[in-house]
Enzyme design. Structure first.
Site, short mmCIF file in Angstrom:
data_model
loop_
_atom_site.label_atom_id
_atom_site.label_comp_id
_atom_site.label_asym_id
_atom_site.label_seq_id
_atom_site.Cartn_x
_atom_site.Cartn_y
_atom_site.Cartn_z
N SER A 136 0.81 -1.21 0.00
CA SER A 136 0.00 0.00 0.00
C SER A 136 0.85 1.26 0.00
CB SER A 136 -0.87 0.00 1.26
OG SER A 136 -1.44 1.27 1.47
N TYR A 185 -1.86 0.00 10.62
CA TYR A 185 -2.08 -0.69 9.34
C TYR A 185 -0.83 -0.56 8.46
CZ TYR A 185 -3.70 -1.07 4.47
OH TYR A 185 -3.84 -1.40 3.14
N GLU A 232 0.12 3.67 1.67
CA GLU A 232 0.15 4.10 3.08
C GLU A 232 1.53 3.88 3.68
OE1 GLU A 232 -2.08 5.24 5.81
OE2 GLU A 232 -2.85 6.18 4.02
P1 NAP Z 1 -11.32 -4.91 1.35
O1 NAP Z 1 -12.44 -4.59 0.40
O2 NAP Z 1 -11.36 -4.37 2.73
O3 NAP Z 1 -11.21 -6.51 1.42
C1 NAP Z 1 -10.43 -7.13 2.39
C2 NAP Z 1 -10.63 -8.64 2.26
O4 NAP Z 1 -9.85 -9.28 3.28
C3 NAP Z 1 -12.07 -9.11 2.46
O5 NAP Z 1 -12.31 -10.20 1.59
C4 NAP Z 1 -12.07 -9.59 3.90
O6 NAP Z 1 -13.06 -10.55 4.19
C5 NAP Z 1 -10.69 -10.22 3.95
N1 NAP Z 1 -10.20 -10.43 5.31
C6 NAP Z 1 -10.13 -9.53 6.32
N2 NAP Z 1 -9.60 -10.10 7.42
C7 NAP Z 1 -9.33 -11.39 7.11
C8 NAP Z 1 -8.78 -12.49 7.82
N3 NAP Z 1 -8.42 -12.39 9.09
N4 NAP Z 1 -8.63 -13.66 7.16
C9 NAP Z 1 -9.02 -13.79 5.87
N5 NAP Z 1 -9.57 -12.79 5.15
C10 NAP Z 1 -9.71 -11.60 5.76
O7 NAP Z 1 -9.93 -4.45 0.71
P2 NAP Z 1 -9.57 -4.10 -0.80
O8 NAP Z 1 -9.83 -2.65 -1.01
O9 NAP Z 1 -10.16 -5.10 -1.70
O10 NAP Z 1 -7.98 -4.25 -0.76
C11 NAP Z 1 -7.36 -5.50 -1.04
C12 NAP Z 1 -5.96 -5.51 -0.44
O11 NAP Z 1 -5.20 -4.45 -1.01
C13 NAP Z 1 -5.91 -5.29 1.06
O12 NAP Z 1 -4.82 -6.04 1.55
C14 NAP Z 1 -5.62 -3.81 1.21
O13 NAP Z 1 -4.97 -3.56 2.43
C15 NAP Z 1 -4.71 -3.59 0.01
N6 NAP Z 1 -4.73 -2.25 -0.57
C16 NAP Z 1 -5.90 -1.67 -0.92
C17 NAP Z 1 -5.88 -0.42 -1.53
C18 NAP Z 1 -7.16 0.25 -1.95
O14 NAP Z 1 -7.11 1.46 -2.20
N7 NAP Z 1 -8.26 -0.47 -2.08
C19 NAP Z 1 -4.65 0.21 -1.78
C20 NAP Z 1 -3.48 -0.42 -1.40
C21 NAP Z 1 -3.52 -1.67 -0.82
P3 NAP Z 1 -14.58 -10.11 4.60
O15 NAP Z 1 -15.29 -9.86 3.29
O16 NAP Z 1 -15.06 -11.29 5.33
O17 NAP Z 1 -14.46 -8.86 5.43
N1 GDD Z 2 -12.69 6.69 5.86
C1 GDD Z 2 -12.88 8.01 5.99
N2 GDD Z 2 -14.05 8.44 6.53
N3 GDD Z 2 -11.89 8.85 5.62
C2 GDD Z 2 -12.13 10.18 5.74
C3 GDD Z 2 -13.32 10.68 6.25
C4 GDD Z 2 -14.34 9.78 6.67
O1 GDD Z 2 -15.40 10.15 7.14
N4 GDD Z 2 -13.25 12.04 6.23
C5 GDD Z 2 -12.07 12.37 5.73
N5 GDD Z 2 -11.37 11.24 5.43
C6 GDD Z 2 -10.00 11.21 4.90
C7 GDD Z 2 -9.04 10.33 5.71
O2 GDD Z 2 -8.57 11.03 6.86
C8 GDD Z 2 -7.95 10.08 4.67
O3 GDD Z 2 -7.03 11.13 4.68
C9 GDD Z 2 -8.70 10.10 3.34
O4 GDD Z 2 -10.01 10.63 3.62
C10 GDD Z 2 -8.86 8.72 2.70
O5 GDD Z 2 -9.40 7.84 3.67
P1 GDD Z 2 -9.89 6.35 3.29
O6 GDD Z 2 -10.86 6.42 2.17
O7 GDD Z 2 -10.31 5.69 4.56
O8 GDD Z 2 -8.59 5.67 2.67
P2 GDD Z 2 -7.07 5.64 3.17
O9 GDD Z 2 -6.28 6.49 2.22
O10 GDD Z 2 -6.94 5.91 4.61
O11 GDD Z 2 -6.71 4.10 2.96
C11 GDD Z 2 -7.08 3.42 1.75
O12 GDD Z 2 -6.05 3.52 0.80
C12 GDD Z 2 -4.81 2.88 1.19
C13 GDD Z 2 -3.82 3.11 0.05
O13 GDD Z 2 -3.25 4.37 0.16
C14 GDD Z 2 -7.39 1.96 2.13
O14 GDD Z 2 -7.93 1.30 1.03
C15 GDD Z 2 -6.12 1.24 2.55
O15 GDD Z 2 -6.41 -0.16 2.73
C16 GDD Z 2 -5.08 1.40 1.44
O16 GDD Z 2 -3.89 0.75 1.77
#
Ligand code: NAP
Ligand code: GDD
Length: 338
Positions: free
Chosen positions: A135, A159, A137
């Site tokens: 990520s 995280y 992050e």
């Molecule tokens: P997500 O929608 O939150 O999906 C997370 C998945 O992990 C779900 O299938 C969840 O199952 C499963 N899970 C959670 N805890 C688990 C456990 N203890 N054992 C087995 N499975 C578990 O996340 P996503 O957005 O698809 O992201 C996929 C991956 O990419 C994650 O690792 C995330 O950290 C990483 N990532 C995401 C982003 C982004 O912007 N989306 C960016 C960078 C990296 P349930 O459905 O049962 O909750």
């Molecule tokens: N969730 C959330 N809820 N975020 C908020 C809110 C709110 O009500 N208001 C403002 N934000 C701001 C957060 O403080 C953050 O700066 C930004 O919106 C994005 O928040 P999220 O959408 O929760 O995503 P994230 O950037 O913290 O994390 C996501 O992206 C990462 C990759 O950079 C997640 O998908 C992580 O799993 C992933 O690794």
């Protein structure tokens, strides 16, 4: 023979898009789901319909990243060619409430899979490939903009610390044991399937519900944070491409643009013809003990080596999410008989 892929996190946003992509490429796809009191397969049900009768190649297995024995058993049974580790407690804000659990699932979970694959490879003389969902992050309090593969990490949440651990273990298994282990360092990617407590989906869901009179306000935290937002469908293609290279490596995947939460709000509310200022209120519950102010990636290595580039831009992404959520809100309204 069809290639076999095993996905953890198959029920999540990325898992559902990746399963679709791999099935379309002829893979046999296996997904790990964790047990819960209600079904969590809403994002992949369309891929499973008729399983056993129409030869769907998606099979699910109960497992958990906290349970090494179960993961090992699944790998032995499935004998995958490629393992995509997408499972995570992926919410940054919530990781401050559950730091130990997050570290266990995100950090040690990756290690459990790496160990299982290492042993499986030796026992069966195989070379299973591993993808780690890293990520942006991890860059956290970034020392440079844009961030690239060589930018040092400075994680700002439990995280992000756990993701750094998983990242370095993935590098370590590649160097120590010659495992094909690759890190995708993905910047934020969104879609109509995004979890509803991430800011983009929270905004599109609320704007459309407010438009239809199902909700009257939207509580948010920091509106000034800036993110590099892309479309999840584009990003899972990059994951697959990383796993098809002759050598495993690490890649940043990003659009190269950054926008504030406020800009996202403006576009989303504009799309439904509303002024966001009338509906949005600040709520400090959504602030984080340590914030990541700005993320923007340089994906030129992915473009050069993988031939990857994003197809959906920022405004197309916002519109796609708003339009899908408007349909959802209309269905909700009909269910209420209004
Ligand atoms: P997500 O929608 O939150 O999906 C997370 C998945 O992990 C779900 O299938 C969840 O199952 C499963 N899970 C959670 N805890 C688990 C456990 N203890 N054992 C087995 N499975 C578990 O996340 P996503 O957005 O698809 O992201 C996929 C991956 O990419 C994650 O690792 C995330 O950290 C990483 N990532 C995401 C982003 C982004 O912007 N989306 C960016 C960078 C990296 P349930 O459905 O049962 O909750
Ligand atoms: N969730 C959330 N809820 N975020 C908020 C809110 C709110 O009500 N208001 C403002 N934000 C701001 C957060 O403080 C953050 O700066 C930004 O919106 C994005 O928040 P999220 O959408 O929760 O995503 P994230 O950037 O913290 O994390 C996501 O992206 C990462 C990759 O950079 C997640 O998908 C992580 O799993 C992933 O690794």
């Amino acid at each position: 023979m069809a290639k076999v892929a095993l996905l953890t996190g198959v029920t999540g946003q990325d898992g559902s898009y990746l399963a679709e992509l791999l099935l379309s490429k002829g893979y046999e796809v296996h997904g790990v789901v964790r047990r819960s009191s209600s079904f969590a397969t809403g994002r992949i049900d369309h891929l499973r319909r008729g399983y056993g009768t129409n030869g769907s190649r998606l099979q699910l297995h109960y497992g958990d990243l906290g349970d090494a024995t179960g993961l090992r058993r699944i790998i032995e049974q499935v004998r995958p060619d490629e393992v995509y580790n997408l499972a995570a407690q992926s919410h940054v804000r919530i990781s401050f409430d559950q730091p130990e659990y997050t570290a266990d699932v995100v950090g040690l979970g990756a290690l459990r899979l790496l160990e299982a694959i290492r042993d499986h490879n030796v026992r069966h003389k195989r070379s299973v490939r591993f993808y780690q969902a890293g990520s942006s992050e991890m860059f956290g309090k970034a020392v440079e903009l844009p961030q690239r593969e060589t930018t040092p990490f400075h994680p700002r949440s439990p995280y992000a610390c756990a993701k750094c651990y998983a990242h370095w273990q993935t590098v370590n298994y590649r160097e120590a044991y010659g495992l094909y282990a690759t890190n995708g360092i993905l910047f934020n990617h969104e879609s109509p399937r995004r979890g509803e407590n991430f800011v983009t989906r929270k905004i599109t869901r609320s704007a459309t519900r407010i438009k239809l009179g199902l909700q009257d306000k939207l509580l948010l935290g920091n509106l000034q944070a800036r993110r590099d937002w892309g479309f999840a469908g584009d990003y899972v293609e990059a994951m697959w491409l990383m796993m098809q290279q002759p050598q495993a490596d690490d890649y940043v995947i990003a659009t190269g643009e950054h926008h504030s939460v406020q800009e996202f709000l403006e576009l989303a509310f504009d799309r439904v013809g509303l002024d966001w200022r009338k509906y949005v209120e600040a709520d400090e519950r959504y602030l984080r003990p340590a914030e990541v102010d700005v993320l923007m990636g340089d994906a030129s290595k992915a473009r050069r080596v993988l031939g990857w580039q994003p197809k959906v831009n920022f405004s197309q992404l916002v519109n796609m999410m708003v339009d899908a959520d408007l349909e959802l809100a209309e269905r909700e309204l009909r269910t209420l008989g209004r």
